[in-house]
Scaffold this motif. Structure first.
Motif, PDB file in Angstrom:
ATOM      1  N   ARG A  21      -2.686  -8.624   4.665  1.00  0.00           N
ATOM      2  CA  ARG A  21      -1.658  -8.770   5.707  1.00  0.00           C
ATOM      3  C   ARG A  21      -1.113  -7.393   6.120  1.00  0.00           C
ATOM      4  NH1 ARG A  21       1.104 -12.751   3.468  1.00  0.00           N
ATOM      5  NH2 ARG A  21       2.300 -11.315   2.171  1.00  0.00           N
ATOM      6  N   ASP A  22      -0.855  -6.535   5.138  1.00  0.00           N
ATOM      7  CA  ASP A  22      -0.331  -5.199   5.446  1.00  0.00           C
ATOM      8  C   ASP A  22      -1.356  -4.383   6.235  1.00  0.00           C
ATOM      9  OD1 ASP A  22       1.942  -5.876   4.080  1.00  0.00           O
ATOM     10  OD2 ASP A  22       1.416  -4.787   2.249  1.00  0.00           O
ATOM     11  N   GLU A  23      -2.619  -4.465   5.813  1.00  0.00           N
ATOM     12  CA  GLU A  23      -3.674  -3.715   6.501  1.00  0.00           C
ATOM     13  C   GLU A  23      -3.849  -4.211   7.932  1.00  0.00           C
ATOM     14  OE1 GLU A  23      -6.314  -1.234   5.235  1.00  0.00           O
ATOM     15  OE2 GLU A  23      -4.357  -0.814   4.348  1.00  0.00           O
ATOM     16  N   CYS A  24      -3.768  -5.514   8.128  1.00  0.00           N
ATOM     17  CA  CYS A  24      -3.902  -6.069   9.485  1.00  0.00           C
ATOM     18  C   CYS A  24      -2.728  -5.657  10.365  1.00  0.00           C
ATOM     19  CB  CYS A  24      -4.027  -7.589   9.428  1.00  0.00           C
ATOM     20  SG  CYS A  24      -5.635  -8.174   8.839  1.00  0.00           S
ATOM     21  N   ARG A  25      -1.535  -5.668   9.808  1.00  0.00           N
ATOM     22  CA  ARG A  25      -0.357  -5.281  10.598  1.00  0.00           C
ATOM     23  C   ARG A  25      -0.460  -3.831  11.071  1.00  0.00           C
ATOM     24  NH1 ARG A  25       4.028  -8.424   6.767  1.00  0.00           N
ATOM     25  NH2 ARG A  25       4.156 -10.340   8.019  1.00  0.00           N
ATOM     26  N   LYS A  26      -0.974  -2.961  10.208  1.00  0.00           N
ATOM     27  CA  LYS A  26      -1.123  -1.551  10.600  1.00  0.00           C
ATOM     28  C   LYS A  26      -2.035  -1.403  11.809  1.00  0.00           C
ATOM     29  CE  LYS A  26      -0.711   0.246   5.868  1.00  0.00           C
ATOM     30  NZ  LYS A  26      -1.488   0.866   4.752  1.00  0.00           N
ATOM     31  N   ARG A  27      -2.964  -2.342  11.976  1.00  0.00           N
ATOM     32  CA  ARG A  27      -3.971  -2.219  13.029  1.00  0.00           C
ATOM     33  C   ARG A  27      -3.757  -3.213  14.170  1.00  0.00           C
ATOM     34  NH1 ARG A  27      -5.509  -0.923   8.194  1.00  0.00           N
ATOM     35  NH2 ARG A  27      -6.790   0.954   7.901  1.00  0.00           N
ATOM     36  N   GLY A  28      -2.612  -3.893  14.157  1.00  0.00           N
ATOM     37  CA  GLY A  28      -2.320  -4.827  15.237  1.00  0.00           C
ATOM     38  C   GLY A  28      -3.181  -6.074  15.215  1.00  0.00           C
ATOM     39  N   LEU A  29      -3.654  -6.460  14.034  1.00  0.00           N
ATOM     40  CA  LEU A  29      -4.557  -7.602  13.920  1.00  0.00           C
ATOM     41  C   LEU A  29      -3.874  -8.860  13.404  1.00  0.00           C
ATOM     42  CD1 LEU A  29      -7.602  -5.747  12.274  1.00  0.00           C
ATOM     43  CD2 LEU A  29      -7.384  -6.439  14.663  1.00  0.00           C
ATOM     44  N   TRP A  30      -2.590  -8.761  13.030  1.00  0.00           N
ATOM     45  CA  TRP A  30      -1.918  -9.885  12.377  1.00  0.00           C
ATOM     46  C   TRP A  30      -1.122 -10.700  13.390  1.00  0.00           C
ATOM     47  CZ3 TRP A  30      -2.559 -12.323   8.036  1.00  0.00           C
ATOM     48  CH2 TRP A  30      -1.580 -13.202   7.568  1.00  0.00           C
ATOM     49  N   SER A  31      -1.429 -11.993  13.471  1.00  0.00           N
ATOM     50  CA  SER A  31      -0.682 -12.890  14.363  1.00  0.00           C
ATOM     51  C   SER A  31       0.428 -13.604  13.620  1.00  0.00           C
ATOM     52  CB  SER A  31      -1.639 -13.914  14.991  1.00  0.00           C
ATOM     53  OG  SER A  31      -2.612 -13.259  15.780  1.00  0.00           O
ATOM     54  N   GLY A  32       0.183 -13.947  12.337  1.00  0.00           N
ATOM     55  CA  GLY A  32       1.218 -14.540  11.511  1.00  0.00           C
ATOM     56  C   GLY A  32       1.616 -15.929  11.951  1.00  0.00           C
ATOM     57  N   GLY A  33       2.829 -16.339  11.513  1.00  0.00           N
ATOM     58  CA  GLY A  33       3.345 -17.654  11.872  1.00  0.00           C
ATOM     59  C   GLY A  33       2.418 -18.773  11.436  1.00  0.00           C
ATOM     60  N   ARG A  34       2.280 -19.764  12.307  1.00  0.00           N
ATOM     61  CA  ARG A  34       1.474 -20.932  11.972  1.00  0.00           C
ATOM     62  C   ARG A  34      -0.011 -20.615  11.880  1.00  0.00           C
ATOM     63  NH1 ARG A  34       3.202 -25.670  11.097  1.00  0.00           N
ATOM     64  NH2 ARG A  34       5.270 -26.357  11.713  1.00  0.00           N
ATOM     65  N   VAL A  35      -0.433 -19.529  12.500  1.00  0.00           N
ATOM     66  CA  VAL A  35      -1.865 -19.212  12.448  1.00  0.00           C
ATOM     67  C   VAL A  35      -2.189 -18.268  11.302  1.00  0.00           C
ATOM     68  CG1 VAL A  35      -2.124 -19.572  14.917  1.00  0.00           C
ATOM     69  CG2 VAL A  35      -1.698 -17.262  14.072  1.00  0.00           C
ATOM     70  N   ALA A  36      -1.205 -17.948  10.458  1.00  0.00           N
ATOM     71  CA  ALA A  36      -1.454 -17.009   9.362  1.00  0.00           C
ATOM     72  C   ALA A  36      -2.616 -17.465   8.500  1.00  0.00           C
ATOM     73  CB  ALA A  36      -0.192 -16.841   8.518  1.00  0.00           C
ATOM     74  N   ALA A  37      -2.629 -18.745   8.152  1.00  0.00           N
ATOM     75  CA  ALA A  37      -3.675 -19.258   7.270  1.00  0.00           C
ATOM     76  C   ALA A  37      -5.042 -19.251   7.929  1.00  0.00           C
ATOM     77  CB  ALA A  37      -3.331 -20.677   6.815  1.00  0.00           C
ATOM     78  N   HIS A  38      -5.089 -19.092   9.267  1.00  0.00           N
ATOM     79  CA  HIS A  38      -6.359 -19.134   9.980  1.00  0.00           C
ATOM     80  C   HIS A  38      -6.969 -17.752  10.181  1.00  0.00           C
ATOM     81  CE1 HIS A  38      -5.828 -23.404  10.774  1.00  0.00           C
ATOM     82  NE2 HIS A  38      -4.585 -23.138  11.120  1.00  0.00           N
ATOM     83  N   HIS A  39      -6.275 -16.718   9.726  1.00  0.00           N
ATOM     84  CA  HIS A  39      -6.888 -15.394   9.742  1.00  0.00           C
ATOM     85  C   HIS A  39      -8.044 -15.372   8.743  1.00  0.00           C
ATOM     86  CE1 HIS A  39      -4.222 -12.903  12.239  1.00  0.00           C
ATOM     87  NE2 HIS A  39      -3.253 -13.715  11.848  1.00  0.00           N
ATOM     88  N   ASP A  40      -9.027 -14.544   9.025  1.00  0.00           N
ATOM     89  CA  ASP A  40     -10.078 -14.350   8.029  1.00  0.00           C
ATOM     90  C   ASP A  40     -10.472 -12.887   7.991  1.00  0.00           C
ATOM     91  OD1 ASP A  40     -12.199 -13.760   9.894  1.00  0.00           O
ATOM     92  OD2 ASP A  40     -12.379 -15.901  10.292  1.00  0.00           O
ATOM     93  N   MET A  41     -11.314 -12.549   7.028  1.00  0.00           N
ATOM     94  CA  MET A  41     -11.668 -11.164   6.784  1.00  0.00           C
ATOM     95  C   MET A  41     -12.517 -10.565   7.901  1.00  0.00           C
ATOM     96  SD  MET A  41     -11.286  -8.661   4.655  1.00  0.00           S
ATOM     97  CE  MET A  41     -10.790  -9.350   3.076  1.00  0.00           C
ATOM     98  N   ALA A  42     -13.192 -11.399   8.695  1.00  0.00           N
ATOM     99  CA  ALA A  42     -14.176 -10.884   9.643  1.00  0.00           C
ATOM    100  C   ALA A  42     -13.565  -9.916  10.651  1.00  0.00           C
ATOM    101  CB  ALA A  42     -14.865 -12.050  10.365  1.00  0.00           C
ATOM    102  N   ALA A  43     -12.420 -10.264  11.233  1.00  0.00           N
ATOM    103  CA  ALA A  43     -11.809  -9.403  12.249  1.00  0.00           C
ATOM    104  C   ALA A  43     -11.393  -8.069  11.643  1.00  0.00           C
ATOM    105  CB  ALA A  43     -10.611 -10.101  12.872  1.00  0.00           C
ATOM    106  N   TYR A  44     -10.747  -8.109  10.480  1.00  0.00           N
ATOM    107  CA  TYR A  44     -10.337  -6.866   9.821  1.00  0.00           C
ATOM    108  C   TYR A  44     -11.554  -6.033   9.433  1.00  0.00           C
ATOM    109  CZ  TYR A  44      -8.669  -3.719   6.201  1.00  0.00           C
ATOM    110  OH  TYR A  44      -8.421  -2.597   5.446  1.00  0.00           O
ATOM    111  N   PHE A  45     -12.598  -6.692   8.930  1.00  0.00           N
ATOM    112  CA  PHE A  45     -13.802  -5.975   8.518  1.00  0.00           C
ATOM    113  C   PHE A  45     -14.435  -5.276   9.726  1.00  0.00           C
ATOM    114  CE2 PHE A  45     -17.594  -4.941   6.321  1.00  0.00           C
ATOM    115  CZ  PHE A  45     -17.389  -5.173   4.974  1.00  0.00           C
ATOM    116  N   PHE A  46     -14.440  -5.943  10.865  1.00  0.00           N
ATOM    117  CA  PHE A  46     -14.970  -5.343  12.102  1.00  0.00           C
ATOM    118  C   PHE A  46     -14.186  -4.074  12.436  1.00  0.00           C
ATOM    119  CE2 PHE A  46     -15.549  -4.595  16.539  1.00  0.00           C
ATOM    120  CZ  PHE A  46     -16.734  -5.203  16.928  1.00  0.00           C
TER     121      PHE A  46
END
Length: 985
Positions: A553-578
């Motif tokens: 979550r911290d790494e995604c926030r640094k890069r503007g990748l975190w949406s949070g809220g109700r969709v938090a659980a729907h994040h996955d590693m693929a976007a961050y890995f890209f």
């Protein structure tokens, strides 16, 4: 004489009829001699065993057969007899034996373990697959050498369900129990568990998995050795890769985390037995898909979905490489999640094709390829498979032409570099030592691999001789390796290594340090790649361990990748890995091409990715391929390939390429895929919808996250003739096969609970078009009087002992088995979703959050709670609720949002609030069109209520039946016409 297909079929047809003892013996003799090529003189029937007062029905090599008329009735007798025969044979010969009990239709295998008979696996013969029985029998009795290494044969002989694998795992378990307390063995297992935790996002600290990986490592190292026509070496030489080192090939087969087996009494014999089984295959001309198939058949299939590990078929990897690599001889390529090496294999093929065209010598081509095609993988078994795949791609001719010693550029490491620490502009490698101090290597050293390897080698040699810190510092100064703070850090690390050696935990650090340092080197500006390709893990946020969730979550926030809220659980590693791979490994102007979930194109959790702005890195998306649910067999969910350049971001491409077609098999060849797949271009599905969003978007909320179901859904239990206590009935957790692990394996809770806390719970399956199908019963700890959600302590304090006992048990189980930092009640009330709907409103519209077709209905139950699989909104007027329900059930609405829906195996899936991206106006009684739509919905509701639905009819069939009736009456067409008029295109 060999068995003809006709005769083999006749034999198997007779066998499956359970022909009886004498006939069975004759049929098995013919099958073994003429089907498997056994010498008739090697088969002994009715061999006397006076020591146990019995006779073996048949003996062939180290396999004992016990024939029965019908195993369904005589299994216990067969097991009693094999339980006497097998131990005696092993005592007489000093060798291990396998027992097969059969009636012709079923073949059950056994071995002796800890002095007792232990079942292995069973096989059921089928007249539809006569050759299958022959292949299975051969895997058990192991008669035929020089087997053809076809993927299916390898899977049956060596795969997860093979007798060879089961026996090996049983033997390895015994060996592990003998050495598991030794510091060196324990350290290797702990390091393995740490790497697996990175790969899986959660700690899967299980002996059985560690032993599976040990078995696969022995198999893969044997294959690597035999592929190069090296005679089968001694077990220790095999696992340490001595033949490769002597040939000047490093980084292929080496001492690793799985050679613990050599330290166990009998371990060398176990390695030899497994390697002999592998060596039965003719491996001098093996193809890489054989090893890949074996890896896929063995590697943790039960956890693959949670891990998000979806193996890339060859045709797709070949196609991606051909698109992304424009100049193979001039471009360096990195796959930062190389798995079993599929992308590397096809990148190497492209490179050598270009090298041949440029007339490079084999030696020149080999040397350049090793510098330009590179892989990183965090899974300690996958990386070995990838290395063997790399060897196969290089080919024997080029390997023989190597001008000097070579090192395979496939590294075991964390491509995300979460094992590093940032100090100003420098990033050091940090190796976590289980129950010990960190080992830290400065970036100035890791940036020079040769100097790094030499330093680590010297550290280990000096620690073996117990040299002092000052002696090591003197070596550093003399060779000019490091000075100042870097030298101080290295001396501290050396002191830690010396302490580890003294505690018997020193022999693996060279392997670990060398591999884990390479990603940092590859991310230095001078080493970055022109092309980054691969299939990153699609690991879902909800399956990550809490610690990893925080880091992610911290790494995604640094890069503007975190949406949070109700969709938090729907994040996955693929976007961050890209984003992280582009940031670390891609040159400015370079190309990145990753296989991604389809949702990357249009779903909210990927919004940040689609901007192309990731903090330190920026990319411009240039193309996308989509493989929807019609492209099968492929992945369990629709997928895409995203192509981008590392340059200033721009608008998304106007169009994407959509592929459709049925493949002959999952790992189809590139030629087969080209012949079967068709493609077309469509607009990028994230271009939005015309008009403003509906005013109803704020009215609807997602229901409460009432999971795990085992802790809240219940059934009432009767208490004899007197019935249940009305004020505090006896309830038990509802048992469902759909419950997820580990909850499905836990016993149901059983308690009396005060009736006020038992409420109807509407689930996704509770709703059909214009009709509710019935609610589940749930324990909902809402106190109407106190107007608050109660935990166990509060329930006890307020005088509700039944609820308190239930919650105590539920909270304990959640704490023990849950995968979240949230307490159980925080989970149920996540984002206030439970509290916001209590007390319930008298008129609510609900609709299912996912499904190929929309389903919406009106709920009037004033005690009911809405689950998170539904969205809901309350209305003061029934007429407005009807208007909204009519819209939500319309095919017009569904077709307008289809392009924005996420997609699953069966097509468009999640609806969520996409319907309100359309400009649906608020209900107005003065608007004749609105009123007409409301009246049509009222008629549809009446007709839906008249449809006969048998008890326990599956909700999918119930919805289909209602839709059929509504369509037949013409009301569906009327509703769609009204909605089309309300929302013109």
């Amino acid at each position: 004489m060999t068995l003809s297909p006709r005769r083999l079929t006749e034999l198997v047809v007779e066998l499956v009829s359970r022909p009886g003892h004498e006939k069975l013996r004759a049929l098995m003799y013919e099958l073994l001699v003429y089907g498997l090529g056994a010498n008739s003189t090697d088969i002994h029937f009715e061999q006397s065993m006076p020591e146990v007062r019995g006779r073996l029905d048949a003996l062939l090599g180290q396999t004992v057969f016990e024939f029965k008329r019908d195993l369904r009735r005589e299994r216990r007798t067969a097991e009693e007899e094999l339980g006497r025969y097998l131990p005696q044979r092993e005592k007489d010969t000093g060798e291990r034996f396998i027992g097969i009990a059969t009636d012709g239709a079923e073949f059950a295998t056994y071995q002796v373990e800890d002095g007792r008979l232990s079942p292995l696996i069973s096989y059921r013969a089928s007249a539809d697959d006569p050759a299958g029985l022959l292949l299975w029998l051969d895997s058990v009795v192991s008669l035929q050498p020089n087997l053809t290494p076809e993927p299916e044969t390898v899977r049956i002989e060596l795969g997860r369900e093979s007798v060879a694998c089961r026996r090996a795992l049983s033997g390895l378990a015994a060996l592990w129990s003998a050495v598991c307390a030794r510091p060196e063995a324990l350290l290797k297992r702990q390091l393995w568990a740490d790497l697996i935790a990175i790969a899986y996002g959660n700690r899967v600290d299980e002996d059985v998995l560690f032993l599976q990986h040990t078995y696969l490592t022995i198999v893969a190292k044997t294959i690597a050795t035999r592929v190069l026509a090296i005679p089968l070496p001694a077990p220790d030489d095999l696992l340490l890769g001595r033949a490769f080192l002597e040939a000047g090939i490093s980084g292929a087969v080496e001492s690793d985390l799985f050679d613990w087996v050599l330290d166990a009494p009998g371990g060398a014999e176990m390695v030899a037995r497994i390697s002999r089984q592998v060596a039965r295959f003719r491996l001098d001309d093996v193809e890489h898909d054989v090893l890949k198939g074996l890896y896929e058949s063995l590697i943790d299939p039960d956890q693959r979905h949670d891990l998000g590990e979806y193996f890339t078929p060859d045709w797709l990897a070949a196609r991606v490489c051909a698109e992304a690599i424009s100049s193979p001889l001039d471009q360096r390529l990195i796959d930062p999640a190389c798995g079993s090496g599929t992308f590397l294999f096809h990148a190497i093929k492209l490179f050598f094709a270009a090298a041949d065209e440029a007339r490079l010598t084999p030696g020149e081509a080999l040397k350049q390829c090793l510098e330009q095609v590179i892989g990183i993988e965090v899974h300690p078994v996958a990386v070995l498979v990838a290395r063997v795949t790399y060897l196969l791609a290089l080919g024997e001719e080029r390997l023989r032409s190597r001008p000097e010693a070579i090192a395979l550029p496939v590294y075991l490491g964390d491509a995300l570099q979460w094992n590093t620490r940032q100090i100003l502009a420098h990033r050091d490698v940090v190796i976590r030592v289980p129950e010990g101090p960190d080992l830290i290597f400065p970036q100035a050293l890791t940036d020079d691999p040769a100097r790094f390897d030499d330093t680590v080698k010297t550290m280990l040699e000096m620690s073996d001789h117990d040299a002092s810190d000052d002696a090591f510092r003197a070596w550093l100064s003399r060779d000019g390796n490091c000075s100042g703070a870097d030298a101080d850090e290295l001396v501290t690390t050396y002191a830690h290594l010396r302490d580890l050696r003294q505690s018997g935990r020193n022999h693996v650090w060279g392997y670990v340090a060398r591999n884990l340092s390479r990603p940092l080197w590859l991310s230095s500006p001078s080493q970055r790649a022109h092309v980054v390709v691969g299939n990153p893990p699609w690991l879902s946020f909800r399956y990550m361990a809490p610690g990893m969730q925080r880091t992610f979550r911290d790494e995604c926030r640094k890069r503007g990748l975190w949406s949070g809220g109700r969709v938090a659980a729907h994040h996955d590693m693929a976007a961050y890995f890209f984003a992280r791979s582009a940031e670390l490994y891609l040159k400015q102007g370079g190309t990145i091409a990753f296989v991604m979930p389809y949702g990357a194109l249009n779903r909210t959790p990927y919004t940040g990715l689609r901007t192309g702005r990731f903090g330190e890195a920026e990319v411009r998306f240039i193309a996308a391929w989509v493989f929807d649910e019609t492209v099968q067999p492929l992945f369990p969910v629709p997928s895409a390939v995203l192509f981008a350049k590392r340059e200033a971001p721009g608008p998304l491409p106007e169009a994407i390429t959509v592929y459709t077609g049925r493949l002959p098999r999952r790992d189809a060849s590139p030629a087969e895929a080209a012949a079967r797949l068709r493609f077309r271009t469509i607009p990028w599905p994230d271009k939005g919808l015309p008009g403003e969003r509906s005013c109803y978007v704020r009215a609807f909320r997602q229901g409460a996250t009432m999971v795990p179901r085992r802790l809240c859904l219940v059934d009432r239990l009767e208490s004899g003739r007197l019935g249940a206590n009305p004020s505090a009935p006896l309830v038990e957790s509802r048992v469902s096969k759909l419950e997820k692990h580990p909850w499905v394996k836990l016993p149901p809770l059983r308690q009396t609970v005060e009736a006020t806390f038992l409420r109807p719970l509407y689930l996704g399956e509770s709703v059909a078009p214009f009709r509710v199908l019935g609610a589940a019963l749930a324990v909902v700890p809402w106190d109407d009087v106190a107007e608050q959600i109660l935990d166990a302590a509060a329930a006890q304090e307020l005088g509700y002992p039944g609820l308190a006992r239930w919650l105590n048990t539920a909270e304990r189980l959640w704490h023990e088995y849950g995968r979240s930092d949230l307490a159980l009640l925080q989970r149920w009330n996540y984002l206030d979703a439970l509290r916001k709907q209590l007390p319930p409103a008298p008129i609510r519209v609900v609709y299912a959050k996912s499904g190929q077709l929309l389903s919406a209905a009106i709920v009037e139950d004033c005690r009911a709670v809405i689950d998170h699989k539904l969205y809901w909104a309350s209305f003061e007027r029934y007429s407005e609720a009807l208007y909204v329900t009519g819209l939500l059930n319309s095919e017009i609405i569904r077709s307008r949002i289809a392009a924005l829906q996420s997609r699953g195996r069966w097509g468009a899936r999640d609806v969520d609030k996409l319907v309100f991206e359309l400009p649906i106006p608020r209900f107005d009684t003065r608007n004749a069109l609105h009123v007409a739509l409301m009246r049509a919905a009222l008629e549809a509701e009446r007709l839906a209520g008249l449809v006969d639905l048998p008890p326990r009819l599956h909700f999918v069939k119930a919805r289909r039946r209602i839709r059929t009736v509504l369509a037949s009456t013409g009301i569906t067409r009327q509703l769609d016409a009204l909605v089309a008029e309300l929302l013109p295109i």
